[in-house]
Scaffold this motif. Structure first.
Motif, PDB file in Angstrom:
ATOM      1  N   GLN A   6       0.789  -1.241  -0.137  1.00  0.00           N
ATOM      2  CA  GLN A   6       0.147  -0.058  -0.083  1.00  0.00           C
ATOM      3  C   GLN A   6       0.933   1.239  -0.138  1.00  0.00           C
ATOM      4  O   GLN A   6       2.156   1.199   0.269  1.00  0.00           O
ATOM      5  CB  GLN A   6      -0.924  -0.125   1.149  1.00  0.00           C
ATOM      6  CG  GLN A   6      -1.792  -1.184   1.366  1.00  0.00           C
ATOM      7  CD  GLN A   6      -2.847  -0.898   2.285  1.00  0.00           C
ATOM      8  OE1 GLN A   6      -3.014  -2.144   3.065  1.00  0.00           O
ATOM      9  NE2 GLN A   6      -3.371  -0.156   2.665  1.00  0.00           N
ATOM     10  N   CYS A  22      -2.942   0.171  -3.621  1.00  0.00           N
ATOM     11  CA  CYS A  22      -2.654  -1.000  -3.124  1.00  0.00           C
ATOM     12  C   CYS A  22      -2.228  -1.715  -4.406  1.00  0.00           C
ATOM     13  O   CYS A  22      -3.095  -2.025  -5.238  1.00  0.00           O
ATOM     14  CB  CYS A  22      -4.082  -1.572  -2.436  1.00  0.00           C
ATOM     15  SG  CYS A  22      -3.983  -3.496  -2.271  1.00  0.00           S
ATOM     16  N   TRP A  36     -11.470  -3.458   0.480  1.00  0.00           N
ATOM     17  CA  TRP A  36     -11.033  -2.400   1.606  1.00  0.00           C
ATOM     18  C   TRP A  36     -11.514  -2.174   2.841  1.00  0.00           C
ATOM     19  O   TRP A  36     -12.858  -2.460   3.126  1.00  0.00           O
ATOM     20  CB  TRP A  36     -11.155  -1.099   0.951  1.00  0.00           C
ATOM     21  CG  TRP A  36     -10.257  -0.711  -0.160  1.00  0.00           C
ATOM     22  CD1 TRP A  36     -10.708  -1.012  -1.434  1.00  0.00           C
ATOM     23  CD2 TRP A  36      -8.877  -0.303  -0.111  1.00  0.00           C
ATOM     24  NE1 TRP A  36      -9.402  -0.766  -2.249  1.00  0.00           N
ATOM     25  CE2 TRP A  36      -8.411  -0.195  -1.640  1.00  0.00           C
ATOM     26  CE3 TRP A  36      -7.782   0.167   0.804  1.00  0.00           C
ATOM     27  CZ2 TRP A  36      -7.087  -0.127  -1.935  1.00  0.00           C
ATOM     28  CZ3 TRP A  36      -6.762   0.488   0.519  1.00  0.00           C
ATOM     29  CH2 TRP A  36      -6.158   0.613  -0.891  1.00  0.00           C
ATOM     30  N   ARG A  38     -11.743  -0.614   7.048  1.00  0.00           N
ATOM     31  CA  ARG A  38     -11.193   0.478   7.637  1.00  0.00           C
ATOM     32  C   ARG A  38     -10.849   0.172   9.090  1.00  0.00           C
ATOM     33  O   ARG A  38     -11.868  -0.665   9.808  1.00  0.00           O
ATOM     34  CB  ARG A  38     -12.284   1.832   7.550  1.00  0.00           C
ATOM     35  CG  ARG A  38     -11.761   2.880   8.540  1.00  0.00           C
ATOM     36  CD  ARG A  38     -12.908   4.000   8.183  1.00  0.00           C
ATOM     37  NE  ARG A  38     -14.322   3.833   9.127  1.00  0.00           N
ATOM     38  CZ  ARG A  38     -14.989   4.771   9.349  1.00  0.00           C
ATOM     39  NH1 ARG A  38     -15.049   5.799   8.407  1.00  0.00           N
ATOM     40  NH2 ARG A  38     -16.196   4.283   9.845  1.00  0.00           N
ATOM     41  N   ILE A  70     -13.947   3.308  -4.776  1.00  0.00           N
ATOM     42  CA  ILE A  70     -13.165   2.203  -5.032  1.00  0.00           C
ATOM     43  C   ILE A  70     -12.764   1.897  -6.513  1.00  0.00           C
ATOM     44  O   ILE A  70     -13.838   1.917  -7.498  1.00  0.00           O
ATOM     45  CB  ILE A  70     -13.612   0.930  -4.544  1.00  0.00           C
ATOM     46  CG1 ILE A  70     -13.740   1.201  -3.002  1.00  0.00           C
ATOM     47  CG2 ILE A  70     -12.684  -0.234  -4.709  1.00  0.00           C
ATOM     48  CD1 ILE A  70     -14.127  -0.130  -2.188  1.00  0.00           C
ATOM     49  N   LEU A  81      -8.349   3.608  -3.294  1.00  0.00           N
ATOM     50  CA  LEU A  81      -9.549   4.006  -2.473  1.00  0.00           C
ATOM     51  C   LEU A  81      -9.333   5.715  -2.458  1.00  0.00           C
ATOM     52  O   LEU A  81      -8.197   6.083  -2.306  1.00  0.00           O
ATOM     53  CB  LEU A  81      -9.346   3.409  -1.084  1.00  0.00           C
ATOM     54  CG  LEU A  81     -10.493   4.038  -0.143  1.00  0.00           C
ATOM     55  CD1 LEU A  81     -11.545   3.401  -0.375  1.00  0.00           C
ATOM     56  CD2 LEU A  81     -10.072   3.199   1.153  1.00  0.00           C
ATOM     57  N   TYR A  94      -6.362   2.283   6.919  1.00  0.00           N
ATOM     58  CA  TYR A  94      -7.035   1.508   5.755  1.00  0.00           C
ATOM     59  C   TYR A  94      -6.064   0.339   5.256  1.00  0.00           C
ATOM     60  O   TYR A  94      -5.134   0.483   4.980  1.00  0.00           O
ATOM     61  CB  TYR A  94      -7.387   2.396   4.694  1.00  0.00           C
ATOM     62  CG  TYR A  94      -8.388   3.604   5.151  1.00  0.00           C
ATOM     63  CD1 TYR A  94      -8.084   4.787   5.745  1.00  0.00           C
ATOM     64  CD2 TYR A  94      -9.595   3.402   5.018  1.00  0.00           C
ATOM     65  CE1 TYR A  94      -8.633   5.861   6.093  1.00  0.00           C
ATOM     66  CE2 TYR A  94     -10.512   4.452   5.391  1.00  0.00           C
ATOM     67  CZ  TYR A  94     -10.142   5.584   6.068  1.00  0.00           C
ATOM     68  OH  TYR A  94     -10.983   6.592   6.415  1.00  0.00           O
ATOM     69  N   CYS A  96      -5.954  -2.852   2.501  1.00  0.00           N
ATOM     70  CA  CYS A  96      -6.722  -3.578   1.348  1.00  0.00           C
ATOM     71  C   CYS A  96      -6.270  -5.139   1.630  1.00  0.00           C
ATOM     72  O   CYS A  96      -5.369  -5.452   2.341  1.00  0.00           O
ATOM     73  CB  CYS A  96      -5.925  -3.241  -0.018  1.00  0.00           C
ATOM     74  SG  CYS A  96      -4.311  -3.587   0.025  1.00  0.00           S
TER      75      CYS A  96
END
Lengths: 117, 111
Positions: A6, A22, A36, A38, A70, A81, A94, A96
């Protein structure tokens, strides 16, 4: 070796836009969904949405629909994102992750997004 | 889509067994055999520990096991070790619109 790498940490002001990335390697990027997730400070994991890079089919959690976008570029094995107008409440880590079947077998290292005036 | 319900914390002594529950609905946990569990060590990305309710990925200790009954899934860790101290999250498939939902997470403390 499968890897998801990332982009680096970001510090932004409220109202600014942002796109984090990512990049997948070691497998056929187009053939697996990328999700994704959070994680707000000190909190749990929240599923945000997912994309299939092969045809860009995208789904969102109702909680995040309209709040983020996305996308993916399969030619460079990268998912994104993005936010058009960040809020302080977007401050979070965040992740992925690659979806294999109905589970996430490989995860990126996370991107910390800090939104502060 | 509501988060799946997990206990906030569990604890156990080395060598003991603990079980973490994950309660959902017939639209997620109860509707599919697609529950996964993730371990998150402090400052690290989540790691897949169990998938499809009870399958273990290669490299995961057989001290970790999963099961499901109705709308509740469970993760059991036997022979607790200090290195098992972490946050654990369940996750379930919830249909083709929104795919997955996570639990709120459980902090495991090894006494």
């Amino acid at each position: 070796e499968v890897q998801l790498v990332q982009s680096g940490a970001e510090v932004k002001k409220p109202g600014e836009s942002l796109k984090i990335s990512c990049k997948g390697s070691g497998y056929s990027f187009s053939s697996y969904w990328i999700g994704w997730v959070r994680q707000m400070p000190g909190k749990g994991l929240e599923w945000m949405g997912i994309i299939y890079p092969g045809d860009s089919d995208t789904r969102y959690s109702p909680s995040f629909q309209g709040q983020v976008t996305i996308s993916a570029d399969k030619s460079i094995s990268t998912a994104y994102l993005q936010w058009s107008s960040l809020k302080a409440s977007d401050t979070a880590l965040y992740y992925c992750a690659r979806r294999d079947g109905r589970y996430y077998d490989y995860w990126g290292q996370g991107t910390l997004v800090t939104v502060s005036s | 889509q509501s988060a799946l319900t997990q206990p906030a914390s569990v604890s156990g002594s080395p060598g003991q067994s603990i079980t973490i529950s994950c309660t959902g609905t017939s639209s997620d946990v109860g509707g599919y055999n697609s529950v996964s569990w993730y371990q998150q060590l402090p400052g690290k990305a989540p790691k897949l520990m169990i998938y499809d309710v009870s399958k273990r990925p290669s490299g995961v200790s057989n001290r970790f096991s999963g099961s499901k009954s109705g709308n509740t899934a469970s993760l059991t860790i036997s022979g607790l070790q200090a290195e098992d101290e972490a946050d654990y999250y369940c996750c379930s498939y919830a249909g083709s619109s929104t795919f997955e939902v996570f639990g709120g997470g459980t902090k495991l403390t090894v006494l």
